[in-house]
Write an enzyme that holds these catalytic residues in place. Structure first.
Site, PDB file in Angstrom:
ATOM      1  N   VAL A 279       0.919  -1.143  -0.009  1.00  0.00           N
ATOM      2  CA  VAL A 279      -0.100  -0.003   0.200  1.00  0.00           C
ATOM      3  C   VAL A 279       0.673   1.062   0.015  1.00  0.00           C
ATOM      4  O   VAL A 279       0.639   2.048  -0.772  1.00  0.00           O
ATOM      5  CB  VAL A 279      -0.950  -0.002   1.270  1.00  0.00           C
ATOM      6  CG1 VAL A 279      -1.565   1.530   1.460  1.00  0.00           C
ATOM      7  CG2 VAL A 279      -2.081  -1.136   1.167  1.00  0.00           C
ATOM      8  N   GLU A 284      -0.170   4.695  -6.132  1.00  0.00           N
ATOM      9  CA  GLU A 284      -1.470   4.786  -6.894  1.00  0.00           C
ATOM     10  C   GLU A 284      -2.347   6.087  -6.915  1.00  0.00           C
ATOM     11  O   GLU A 284      -2.809   6.363  -7.721  1.00  0.00           O
ATOM     12  CB  GLU A 284      -2.331   3.767  -6.056  1.00  0.00           C
ATOM     13  CG  GLU A 284      -3.198   4.147  -4.672  1.00  0.00           C
ATOM     14  CD  GLU A 284      -2.194   4.083  -3.525  1.00  0.00           C
ATOM     15  OE1 GLU A 284      -1.050   3.369  -3.759  1.00  0.00           O
ATOM     16  OE2 GLU A 284      -2.356   5.087  -2.711  1.00  0.00           O
ATOM     17  N   ASP A 326      -1.239  37.510 -32.784  1.00  0.00           N
ATOM     18  CA  ASP A 326      -1.761  38.586 -33.352  1.00  0.00           C
ATOM     19  C   ASP A 326      -1.032  39.909 -33.141  1.00  0.00           C
ATOM     20  O   ASP A 326      -0.386  39.971 -32.014  1.00  0.00           O
ATOM     21  CB  ASP A 326      -3.216  38.707 -33.108  1.00  0.00           C
ATOM     22  CG  ASP A 326      -4.134  37.807 -33.824  1.00  0.00           C
ATOM     23  OD1 ASP A 326      -3.692  37.478 -34.770  1.00  0.00           O
ATOM     24  OD2 ASP A 326      -5.043  37.509 -33.146  1.00  0.00           O
ATOM     25  N   ASP A 631      -8.829  35.737 -32.614  1.00  0.00           N
ATOM     26  CA  ASP A 631      -9.985  36.240 -32.012  1.00  0.00           C
ATOM     27  C   ASP A 631     -11.203  36.156 -33.115  1.00  0.00           C
ATOM     28  O   ASP A 631     -12.188  36.008 -32.489  1.00  0.00           O
ATOM     29  CB  ASP A 631      -9.808  37.599 -31.590  1.00  0.00           C
ATOM     30  CG  ASP A 631      -9.055  38.506 -32.714  1.00  0.00           C
ATOM     31  OD1 ASP A 631      -8.985  38.213 -33.647  1.00  0.00           O
ATOM     32  OD2 ASP A 631      -8.619  39.718 -32.296  1.00  0.00           O
ATOM     33  N   GLU A 700      11.964   2.676   1.365  1.00  0.00           N
ATOM     34  CA  GLU A 700      10.940   1.924   2.066  1.00  0.00           C
ATOM     35  C   GLU A 700      11.037   0.369   1.778  1.00  0.00           C
ATOM     36  O   GLU A 700      11.133  -0.573   2.683  1.00  0.00           O
ATOM     37  CB  GLU A 700       9.428   2.216   2.195  1.00  0.00           C
ATOM     38  CG  GLU A 700       9.452   3.499   2.772  1.00  0.00           C
ATOM     39  CD  GLU A 700       8.226   4.324   2.262  1.00  0.00           C
ATOM     40  OE1 GLU A 700       7.197   3.830   1.572  1.00  0.00           O
ATOM     41  OE2 GLU A 700       8.106   5.741   2.242  1.00  0.00           O
ATOM     42  N   THR A 728       4.950  11.484   5.961  1.00  0.00           N
ATOM     43  CA  THR A 728       6.222  11.915   5.324  1.00  0.00           C
ATOM     44  C   THR A 728       5.999  12.119   3.806  1.00  0.00           C
ATOM     45  O   THR A 728       6.568  12.997   3.042  1.00  0.00           O
ATOM     46  CB  THR A 728       7.436  10.763   5.630  1.00  0.00           C
ATOM     47  OG1 THR A 728       7.266  10.294   6.861  1.00  0.00           O
ATOM     48  CG2 THR A 728       8.622  11.571   5.596  1.00  0.00           C
ATOM     49  N   ASP A 729       5.234  10.933   3.154  1.00  0.00           N
ATOM     50  CA  ASP A 729       5.309  11.115   1.850  1.00  0.00           C
ATOM     51  C   ASP A 729       4.075  12.054   1.379  1.00  0.00           C
ATOM     52  O   ASP A 729       3.852  12.602   0.350  1.00  0.00           O
ATOM     53  CB  ASP A 729       4.893   9.788   1.113  1.00  0.00           C
ATOM     54  CG  ASP A 729       5.845   8.782   1.324  1.00  0.00           C
ATOM     55  OD1 ASP A 729       6.964   9.305   1.675  1.00  0.00           O
ATOM     56  OD2 ASP A 729       5.721   7.557   0.980  1.00  0.00           O
TER      57      ASP A 729
HETATM   58  P1  ATP Z   1      -4.317  41.391 -36.252  1.00  0.00           P
HETATM   59  O1  ATP Z   1      -2.964  42.198 -36.081  1.00  0.00           O
HETATM   60  O2  ATP Z   1      -4.973  41.145 -35.013  1.00  0.00           O
HETATM   61  O3  ATP Z   1      -4.491  40.338 -37.444  1.00  0.00           O
HETATM   62  P2  ATP Z   1      -5.404  43.810 -37.853  1.00  0.00           P
HETATM   63  O4  ATP Z   1      -6.268  44.635 -37.238  1.00  0.00           O
HETATM   64  O5  ATP Z   1      -4.000  43.943 -38.226  1.00  0.00           O
HETATM   65  O6  ATP Z   1      -5.349  42.249 -36.584  1.00  0.00           O
HETATM   66  P3  ATP Z   1      -7.469  43.057 -39.613  1.00  0.00           P
HETATM   67  O7  ATP Z   1      -8.370  43.387 -38.424  1.00  0.00           O
HETATM   68  O8  ATP Z   1      -7.745  41.879 -40.040  1.00  0.00           O
HETATM   69  O9  ATP Z   1      -6.094  42.929 -39.106  1.00  0.00           O
HETATM   70  O10 ATP Z   1      -7.341  44.337 -40.398  1.00  0.00           O
HETATM   71  C1  ATP Z   1      -6.618  44.193 -41.670  1.00  0.00           C
HETATM   72  C2  ATP Z   1      -6.991  45.722 -42.421  1.00  0.00           C
HETATM   73  O11 ATP Z   1      -8.281  45.961 -42.486  1.00  0.00           O
HETATM   74  C3  ATP Z   1      -6.401  46.556 -41.634  1.00  0.00           C
HETATM   75  O12 ATP Z   1      -5.237  46.893 -41.686  1.00  0.00           O
HETATM   76  C4  ATP Z   1      -7.432  47.914 -41.861  1.00  0.00           C
HETATM   77  O13 ATP Z   1      -6.641  48.511 -43.081  1.00  0.00           O
HETATM   78  C5  ATP Z   1      -8.503  47.217 -42.176  1.00  0.00           C
HETATM   79  N1  ATP Z   1      -9.615  47.302 -41.172  1.00  0.00           N
HETATM   80  C6  ATP Z   1      -9.387  47.062 -40.025  1.00  0.00           C
HETATM   81  N2  ATP Z   1     -10.635  47.329 -39.072  1.00  0.00           N
HETATM   82  C7  ATP Z   1     -11.430  47.780 -40.154  1.00  0.00           C
HETATM   83  C8  ATP Z   1     -12.625  48.290 -39.871  1.00  0.00           C
HETATM   84  N3  ATP Z   1     -13.565  48.416 -38.669  1.00  0.00           N
HETATM   85  N4  ATP Z   1     -13.562  48.734 -40.871  1.00  0.00           N
HETATM   86  C9  ATP Z   1     -12.697  48.750 -42.265  1.00  0.00           C
HETATM   87  N5  ATP Z   1     -11.501  48.312 -42.416  1.00  0.00           N
HETATM   88  C10 ATP Z   1     -10.617  47.726 -41.207  1.00  0.00           C
END
Ligand code: ATP
Length: 884
Positions: A279, A284, A326, A631, A700, A728-729
């Site tokens: 044991v 276990e 990102d 995201d 042991e 102890t263990d």
């Molecule tokens: P990540 O770095 O997280 O990938 P990001 O913001 O650089 O994100 P996206 O969100 O895909 O990448 O955006 C890419 C491009 O789209 C941006 O460089 C911008 O020119 C354009 N963009 C970003 N947000 C909008 C928006 N709300 N409406 C229109 N164009 C947008």
């Protein structure tokens, strides 16, 4: 009720709510009482008493209990009761550990529960989906799981994927108009959104018509299987290893028993000793302690703002060799401020910080205002083609929605435009932003019934779609030279790490087909916005620490290549030889070509979510363990494919959260680093207590085995063996699980995923220390026994104390991969406390007279202690000077 047949107004009437106000608190409270929480009925929980009983179902424990019963029947009451108590206490500890682990996992579930966007008391807010009630007005957008059954009242290109309900994986377009048909199946109710289904595109608003078990999903919930506990790789390895260790321990114990019987010890005594030894020696409980250590680690991670969704991720984290992150929001603040405009072929600078609406526009130090040609319309269009809103709280400005959109609102306010300027325009249709299209459009109608389209998005996406441009003299044909000028302006902004956004318009007639793929073509280019998004302060340091730890950081962004490069450089992420790749270049490469250059690539710009998947695969082909952040809804496949999927707690969508194994509560890159550090530490702590426990067990078994081989009496009696196993263990091993990291956890290279439990010398350390612990205990016993053969109890007390002391000293050695002297023993106060408690309990069983007959002990003198001290320090001191 067939909600799909009703007009929106009828739905509102029936549920006593209006779609633009939402419910009030009183209604919510009443409905919550009436309908309960919005959750599918939880699976039946295993009752606590059953969990408690399960602690005793181990085979050897049952044999021990049976043997104890026999001992009791034979009149050995004291032994029998003592063993029973020890087994009971052991069971209680196991039970409490399990409860604790479960609680922390429940807390995790709560933290990563999906959220819903609801309109209550005329205000939008985010609440846990389970608090949604019938009549709530909810906003849904791509990436969300729909929180309850809703009747859609507004749809902007809303599409959902309902395969969880219907088996159909093609997205369904959703609209708001009533359907006057009978007996429609769920998939044909295209003005309804169903709980648990996924929004794949667009945005929409719905009124909740069913929650919890009163949803379509609720009806089929009973069909869903029970979720089984999945073992983490280490737990699996340990339970496999456990089987081997059980066999070895049983064989050795059997050997002890056989030898003992051959030496003339009574069969019954040897049997009880053997079972106790088995044991004690069979680890276990190891997988269970590992689970506890993992879940305690998980709690520490929560404090550092990292939520682990799968326990196995804690282990994998320590193996990560590449983090693909990102840029926007993770490496940067995601606090956009427009700093420059490019309009009428001129550079205009904007003052002001953050979302504060104070600021002015300048050309060459000369202030310009709304009278500057095209300026007012550019900024107004930026306000109209926008999904965010600017809110003031206690005199401070905040953005509700996308920060990029928010920055445009602030820029417009700086020349005096306000919400009332938007009101003379009607939105006819909206094409929301997504990172694949990299643009957003709205179709608007002004007070004169004139229609036009406003598009904003990545400049390199809008420019090829433009045929005209605006300058001071009005609309002009976009010639190659104009195009070059604009490209030059984009480059200029991007090189300063500004995020660039273009805005364009197009006049429409009422006859124009709004679904046409030609809609966003032949645009009139108006101008560019250049906005800063400062890097998060702590990221640069985190990247450097990762580099030291053998982990490469890679930036993946949808942004312009130059912006990405400039930010990467400011974060020291891009070494001199490092490559920057663009999405279109990845398109032109085969998988093997990508693999060939992936090791040298540090920044991937203008990528779409599909590229992310290829990047993950390429790194994995090269033998890397990849952490990938995401995201958006389309990031889910890449997150799933990576070894550690990371999603965003604040900005992330439900789908990415579900696909991920780690959620960053603060969306911050530095949190990934902390999680990796914690992951490495937890793994090392687990190694520490495996080392401690197994070395103790080896000691042991060996002391008993050696004694039998040398024809000696039993050096330890069953209760002593069980006491060692319990005290102890037990305590010190748990305390090792809470140890602080060794200074070098973040300077070592990542561990290999395939690494075995005994890798990096652990097996040798266990055996060598174990043998020595066995030997010194035996020496203590043998010398004392030979001096005074009449006083067996005295010799046994010396053996018992030597064994315990050797282990309590050895536990400090287990804290370091190197020498015991490399660490301050008082750093881990839990351990100091655990060792002192064990020591106190040892003194009690030795010196407290009522317990002496129970534990077969006798009081020891100072000289005895000095002898024991020297013996028990030997195993640690002998090895303490070496690294091995
Ligand atoms: P990540 O770095 O997280 O990938 P990001 O913001 O650089 O994100 P996206 O969100 O895909 O990448 O955006 C890419 C491009 O789209 C941006 O460089 C911008 O020119 C354009 N963009 C970003 N947000 C909008 C928006 N709300 N409406 C229109 N164009 C947008």
């Amino acid at each position: 009720m067939n909600w799909y047949q009703l007009d929106v107004e009828n739905v509102e009437q029936k549920l006593h709510v209006t779609a633009n106000r939402g419910l009030n608190d009183r209604q919510v409270e009443k409905r919550r009482k009436q309908y309960g929480t919005n959750a599918l009925e939880a699976q039946k929980k295993v009752p606590k008493w059953l969990i408690f009983l399960k602690q005793f179902q181990d085979f050897m424990v049952l044999v021990l209990l049976a043997a104890t019963l026999v001992a009791g029947l034979l009149g050995e009451y004291i032994d029998a009761i003592a063993i029973m108590v020890i087994v009971l206490v052991n069971g209680c500890i196991g039970f409490f550990q399990e409860q604790k682990a479960e609680k922390s996992l429940d807390k995790l579930k709560e933290l990563s529960a999906p959220m819903a966007h609801v309109l209550r008391n005329e205000k939008w807010s985010k609440i846990p989906s389970q608090h949604v009630v019938v009549g709530d007005v909810v906003r849904i957008s791509s990436g969300d799981r729909i929180p309850a059954d809703v009747r859609i009242v507004k749809s902007n290109s809303l599409e959902t994927e309902e395969s969880a309900l219907t088996g159909e994986s093609l997205p369904v377009m959703k609209h708001a108009t009533a359907i006057r048909k009978d007996k429609l199946d769920a998939q044909d109710q295209v003005n309804m959104g169903f709980m648990g289904t996924l929004v794949t595109r667009g945005t929409g608003v719905g009124i909740v018509v069913g929650t919890g078990m009163n949803t379509v999903m609720g009806q089929i919930a009973s069909l869903m299987g029970n979720t089984k506990k999945i073992l983490t790789p280490l737990e699996r390895k340990l339970s496999e290893l456990g089987k081997i260790l059980i066999v070895v321990a049983l064989l050795l114990t059997a050997l002890v028993v056989v030898l003992g019987v051959l030496q003339g010890h009574p069969v019954y005594t040897m049997f009880l000793a053997g079972v106790s030894l088995a044991v004690a020696a069979i680890p276990e409980g190891l997988p269970a302690i590992v689970t506890v250590a993992l879940s305690l680690g998980v709690q520490r991670m929560i404090r550092k703002k990292a939520i682990v969704r799968k326990l196995s991720a804690v282990e994998t984290l320590g193996c990560a060799s590449v983090i693909c992150s990102d840029k926007t929001g993770t490496m940067t603040e995601n606090q956009m401020t427009v700093k420059e405009l490019y309009l009428n072929e001129k550079q205009i600078y904007v003052t002001g910080d953050g979302y504060d609406i104070r600021g002015d526009y300048f050309i060459d130090k000369q202030k310009v205002d709304h009278t500057f040609p095209n300026m007012q319309s550019m900024l107004l269009y930026g306000m109209l083609c926008n999904q965010a809103s600017l809110i003031v709280k206690k005199g401070k400005y905040f953005i509700d929605g996308d920060p990029t959109d928010g920055a445009l609102l602030v820029a417009a306010r700086k020349i005096g435009l306000t919400v009332s300027d938007e009101e003379s325009y009607k939105v006819i249709k909206e094409f929301p932003f997504d990172s694949e299209r990299k643009r957003m459009s709205v179709v608007l109608e002004d007070s004169n019934d004139r229609r036009f389209l406003v598009t904003k998005g990545a400049p390199d996406v809008l420019l090829p779609r433009s045929s005209f441009h605006m300058n001071e003299s009005g609309r002009q044909l976009l010639k190659t030279t104009d195009q070059r000028n604009i490209e030059h302006a984009i480059d200029h902004m991007a090189a300063k790490a500004l995020r660039t956004l273009a805005i364009a318009v197009k006049p429409l007639s009422k006859q124009d087909d709004l679904e046409s793929s030609m809609l966003e073509k032949d645009l009139t280019f108006i101008g560019l916005y250049g906005m800063i998004d400062p890097p998060r302060k702590e990221v640069k340091k985190a990247i450097a620490e990762c580099r030291n730890a053998g982990i490469k950081t890679v930036m993946i962004t949808g942004d312009h290549v130059k912006t990405a490069r400039a930010i990467a450089q400011s974060l020291d992420l891009l070494p001199n030889h490092g490559q920057v790749l663009e999405g279109y270049q990845i398109n032109e490469m085969s998988d093997t070509e990508l693999e060939d250059i992936i090791e040298d690539s540090y920044v991937f710009a203008r990528v779409t979510p599909e590229h992310k998947l290829r990047i993950v695969h390429a790194f994995q082909e090269k033998g890397h363990v990849v952490a990938m952040t995401g995201d958006g809804v389309n990031d889910a496949p890449a997150i799933k494919a990576s070894n550690i999927g990371v999603s965003m707690g604040m900005g992330g969508t439900d789908v990415t959260k579900e696909a991920s194994s780690l959620i960053l509560m603060d969306d911050n890159f530095a949190t990934i680093k902390s999680a990796i550090q914690e992951g490495r530490n937890i793994y090392e702590n687990i190694r520490k207590f495996i080392r401690y426990l197994l070395a103790s067990n080896v000691g042991e078994i060996l002391v008993m085995l050696f004694a039998m081989m040398l024809s000696l009496p039993l050096p330890l009696v069953p209760v002593q063996i069980l006491w060692v196993n319990l005290v102890t263990d037990g305590l010190p091993a748990m305390a090792l699980g809470l140890d602080k990291p060794e200074g070098n956890v973040m300077t070592r290279r990542p561990r290999s995923l395939q690494e075995g439990v005994f890798a990096r010398g652990l097996g040798y350390k266990i055996i060598s220390r174990g043998i020595l612990i066995g030997i010194v205990t035996l020496i203590g016993f043998m010398t004392t026994y030979q001096n005074d053969p009449e006083n067996l109890i005295y010799a046994q007390t010396i053996a018992f104390t030597t064994l315990v002391m050797a282990q309590l000293i050895h536990v400090f050695d287990c804290r370091s991969e190197n020498s015991i002297f490399s660490r301050n023993p008082f750093e881990n106060l839990y351990l100091v406390f655990a060792v002192l408690s064990s020591l106190l309990l040892l003194l009690i069983v030795i010196y407290w007279e009522p317990l002496q007959p129970v534990f077969h002990t006798t009081s020891l003198s100072i000289r005895d202690w000095m002898y024991i001290g020297v013996l028990s320090a030997l195993p640690t001191v002998l090895f303490g000077f070496t690294k091995k």
